[in-house]
Enzyme design. Sequence first.
Site, PDB file in Angstrom:
ATOM      1  N   HIS A  82      -0.801   3.188   5.617  1.00 36.80           N
ATOM      2  CA  HIS A  82      -1.956   4.029   5.276  1.00 36.80           C
ATOM      3  C   HIS A  82      -2.328   4.795   6.543  1.00 36.80           C
ATOM      4  CE1 HIS A  82      -5.913   5.254   3.945  1.00 36.80           C
ATOM      5  NE2 HIS A  82      -5.753   4.645   2.779  1.00 36.80           N
ATOM      6  N   GLU A 111       0.821  -1.205   0.000  1.00 34.74           N
ATOM      7  CA  GLU A 111       0.000   0.000   0.000  1.00 34.74           C
ATOM      8  C   GLU A 111       0.861   1.263   0.000  1.00 34.74           C
ATOM      9  OE1 GLU A 111      -2.903   2.668  -0.008  1.00 34.74           O
ATOM     10  OE2 GLU A 111      -3.424   0.537   0.038  1.00 34.74           O
ATOM     11  N   ASP A 139       1.332  -0.563  -4.965  1.00 36.01           N
ATOM     12  CA  ASP A 139       0.129  -0.350  -5.771  1.00 36.01           C
ATOM     13  C   ASP A 139       0.138   1.041  -6.394  1.00 36.01           C
ATOM     14  OD1 ASP A 139      -0.252   1.007  -3.386  1.00 36.01           O
ATOM     15  OD2 ASP A 139      -2.294   0.291  -3.048  1.00 36.01           O
ATOM     16  N   HIS A 140       0.647   2.023  -5.650  1.00 37.44           N
ATOM     17  CA  HIS A 140       0.772   3.398  -6.146  1.00 37.44           C
ATOM     18  C   HIS A 140       1.682   4.147  -5.184  1.00 37.44           C
ATOM     19  CE1 HIS A 140      -1.961   4.959  -2.988  1.00 37.44           C
ATOM     20  NE2 HIS A 140      -2.629   3.838  -3.183  1.00 37.44           N
ATOM     21  N   THR A 169      -5.358   2.373  -5.052  1.00 36.90           N
ATOM     22  CA  THR A 169      -5.088   0.941  -4.924  1.00 36.90           C
ATOM     23  C   THR A 169      -5.763   0.153  -6.038  1.00 36.90           C
ATOM     24  OG1 THR A 169      -4.785   1.051  -2.530  1.00 36.90           O
ATOM     25  CG2 THR A 169      -5.443  -1.078  -3.453  1.00 36.90           C
TER      26      THR A 169
END
Length: 638
Positions: A446, A287, A498-499, A327
């Site tokens: 996150h 993440e 994911d990013h 995501t």
Amino acid sequence: MPLFQKLFSKRFGPIFLLYLIIISLAFITRTALLFKSAAGFEWTFLNIIGIYFIGLFYDTVLASYFCIPLVLYIWLIPNKIFRKNWHRIILYGYFLLVTFLLLFNIVAEWVFWDEFSTRFNFIAVDYLVYTTEVIGNIWQSYPVIKILIIIFLIAIATFFLIKNSIKASLNSSLQFSKRTMIALPLLCIPILSWFLVSNKGKEFSNNQFAVELAGNGLYEFGAAFCNNELDYNKFYATIDQDRAFKIVRELLGHDNVTFLEDKNSIVRKIKYTGDEKKYNVVLISVESLSADYLGVYGNTQNLTPNMDSLAKNGLLFSNLYASGTRTVRGLEALSLSIPPTPGQSIVKRPNNENLFSIGNLLKKQNFDTQYIYGGYGYFDNMNYFFSNNGYQVIDRTAINEKKEIHYENIWGVADEDLFTLSIKELDKDYQSGKPFFSQIMTTSNHRPFTYPDGRIDIPSHTNQEGAVKYTDYAIGKFLKEAATKPWFNNTIFVIIADHCASSAGKTELPVYRYHIPAFIYAPKIVKPQVFEKLIAQMDIVPTLLGMLNINYDSKFFGRDIFQVKPDEEWAFVSTYEKLGFIRNGHLLVLSPQKKVQQFKVLPNNDQIEEKVDKKLEEEAIAFYQTASYLYKNKLLSK
């Protein structure tokens, strides 16, 4: 008597007062965000004038919507009732409510800007669907009760400042016909703006911070809500369909590729020499992990000692870029190997079942295929998408015993608990006697950036650096345990973000904000090396299939990177409406209203707009146009 007091004493005085409140609070919001983004804002006279004058226009449009119920009420209530003392409670209540909501919006926009450096957009709309996770995240990240109390007290104070101005209008009388002559034009303003105004009018500058600041957050939220899916052919530049497919087929052609259909198709036979290799594959999607958090990409904070060590002993991709900023875009690229089509990610769209995915493909090859997630898989439609595209979904519900959970927050269990669950599932797969493909999605990196105490030297709930270091700890612990398993030596581990942690920059698509870490670790299979060619996130899937030496009929847009020649490097980056194509140091950007721009990407990460190269433009259009066409016409099914 001052002019404002005269206006307030009239029947429609509250409308003018409400307008002043809305544009004043919008001015405060804009100014606060301007100073927050001072480092990235281009401080020119044109930009400063632009954000306030264009901003005033959008603030006025927004105010016209807020005024609708008030205009209707003042217009339709008879004079006899309007002059009653009890009637003022309704007006007082409406002003107090609107003031509270607008003050709350200032805080909400500040928080959203802090996370994404934009006004409310498609992401904010998207989050409305998942109120449990989003509200929980806010609750765990900020002192919500204190903030609400402060907002309420400021709203009360503001109300008492304007109370006499509201009261001044209550003694006025105006015939219904005259009220109609005022009310109808006022109601025409929001009606006309609905049909004639779009949020594209704010795009007056090349500095993206200026563009965002010129907008109005609540208006942008409404615009995003109404445009969450974009039809490519309607909004974007196009070329002849046959030519588009011809270009894409030429770009995807290699020595081991044979196209199986004549036109309007990318279906092709991918053929390798030698026997298939039944390696297991474990793909870890991390993440929000930007490349610049890792030491192997130049970071000096020692946040990722485990991943740095693994990367140095594996195949490191030094020049790989994420498809998007969410995501679901990463999951889309890593499962479907498709460029990011405009609007919502395919993961969250309706009718996204039975697609040509790596899950479906490997399932046909007799692999156990899984998607393992530490949160509840209904979030972002993950359960539905993966379970209908060849994966067995294993999420937070698979952990039943409290003793197996060291920590959890609103997004899910701590990454170490996710990996403990994953080890159990991989052991089961090994016992079945079949090779396995498992995609594991982490959550700890996150906001609110919380994790178990005592694992690393940065306390929980401190910052993203702490969350990155904890995720690195959990990955290191997972690989150390995996190394003791009988399936380890026959397993390829892929670790990829994911990013990035942030997508904001001075330009619409700041390329460096899409640079993500990725490496393959398999000590008995892959030799240590650094792969420096430009790679798209969607290239990972066919590259893994190449490592497995599997012959298959492909509908993927990605390519086996080991088959790519030096002059065939490209990558894709996007927001929900801006579509970027990177090649040879240039970025081609496709935008709604069929807008096309090109930028030279400099070594210092600046991007200078340049003349559009026709060949690059056609290549970018060809990829995005054909991907949208194939998905829309259900030609990407398994």
